[in-house]
Write a protein that holds these residues in place. Structure first.
Motif, short mmCIF file in Angstrom:
data_model
loop_
_atom_site.label_atom_id
_atom_site.label_comp_id
_atom_site.label_asym_id
_atom_site.label_seq_id
_atom_site.Cartn_x
_atom_site.Cartn_y
_atom_site.Cartn_z
N GLU A 168 -5.99 2.19 2.58
CA GLU A 168 -4.65 1.67 2.36
C GLU A 168 -3.60 2.60 2.97
OE1 GLU A 168 -6.93 0.94 -1.62
OE2 GLU A 168 -6.76 2.47 -0.07
N GLY B 166 1.07 2.66 3.68
CA GLY B 166 2.35 1.97 3.54
C GLY B 166 3.09 2.24 2.24
N THR C 199 5.75 -2.74 2.56
CA THR C 199 4.59 -3.53 2.96
C THR C 199 3.38 -2.61 3.03
OG1 THR C 199 5.88 -5.14 4.23
CG2 THR C 199 3.54 -4.96 4.74
N SER D 172 -0.67 -1.92 3.78
CA SER D 172 -1.74 -2.38 4.67
C SER D 172 -3.08 -1.87 4.16
CB SER D 172 -1.51 -1.86 6.10
OG SER D 172 -0.32 -2.36 6.64
N THR E 153 -7.50 -6.51 8.73
CA THR E 153 -6.51 -5.89 7.86
C THR E 153 -5.94 -6.91 6.87
OG1 THR E 153 -5.90 -4.33 9.61
CG2 THR E 153 -4.34 -4.60 7.80
N CYS E 154 -5.72 -6.43 5.68
CA CYS E 154 -5.06 -7.22 4.64
C CYS E 154 -3.72 -6.56 4.32
CB CYS E 154 -5.95 -7.28 3.40
SG CYS E 154 -5.28 -8.23 2.03
N TYR E 155 -2.73 -7.36 3.98
CA TYR E 155 -1.39 -6.84 3.74
C TYR E 155 -0.87 -7.29 2.37
CZ TYR E 155 -1.59 -6.45 8.83
OH TYR E 155 -1.97 -6.16 10.12
N GLN F 236 3.03 -7.63 1.13
CA GLN F 236 4.47 -7.48 1.32
C GLN F 236 5.16 -7.57 -0.03
OE1 GLN F 236 6.30 -10.54 3.71
NE2 GLN F 236 8.22 -9.41 3.91
N CYS G 152 -6.71 -1.55 -2.66
CA CYS G 152 -7.24 -2.73 -1.99
C CYS G 152 -8.71 -2.89 -2.39
CB CYS G 152 -7.13 -2.52 -0.47
SG CYS G 152 -7.74 -3.87 0.54
#
Length: 124
Positions: free
Chosen positions: A6, A8, A19, A21, A78-80, A82, A96
């Motif tokens: 992870e 961000g 956000t 990531s 990649t997963c985000y 926001q 994550c």
């Protein structure tokens, strides 16, 4: 097994945005249900924040609906997450998680994976 990292996280004021990531390696996330969990200060349990299915359907806990958006880019592996209109109670370590979907399980990938977490601090 997929490895997750992870990034961000940071410190923001209430009402701010971040956000997050989650970069995966070792396996493509296209076969995994991806999720974000968080652990508040002083809490031992991680709470689910949002998930996104293999087909891209998002689901959110009520406390973040309308403020958080989960997405995935399988091409970038990649997963985000926001996050907008952040509140004091959003403070915590965000993790994550990748859970094998049906195709992954059939391929013998049965273990879920966690990242190491990224700190989000919302304070005035």
């Amino acid at each position: 097994q997929v490895q997750l990292v992870e990034s961000g996280g940071g410190s923001v004021q209430p009402g701010g945005s971040l956000t997050l990531s989650c970069a995966a390696s070792g396996s493509n996330i296209s076969q995994y249900v991806m999720g974000w969990h968080r652990q508040a200060p002083g809490e031992q349990q991680r709470e689910l924040v949002a998930t996104i299915t293999v087909n891209g359907t998002p689901n959110y806990e009520d406390v973040v609906k309308g403020r958080f958006t989960i997405s995935r880019d399988n091409a970038k592996n990649t997963c985000y997450l926001q996050m907008i209109n952040l509140k004091l109670e959003d403070t915590g370590v965000y993790y994550c998680k990748a859970v094998p979907g049906i195709e992954a399980i059939v391929a013998g990938k049965r273990a879920a994976s966690w990242g190491q977490g990224t700190q989000v601090t919302v304070s005035s």
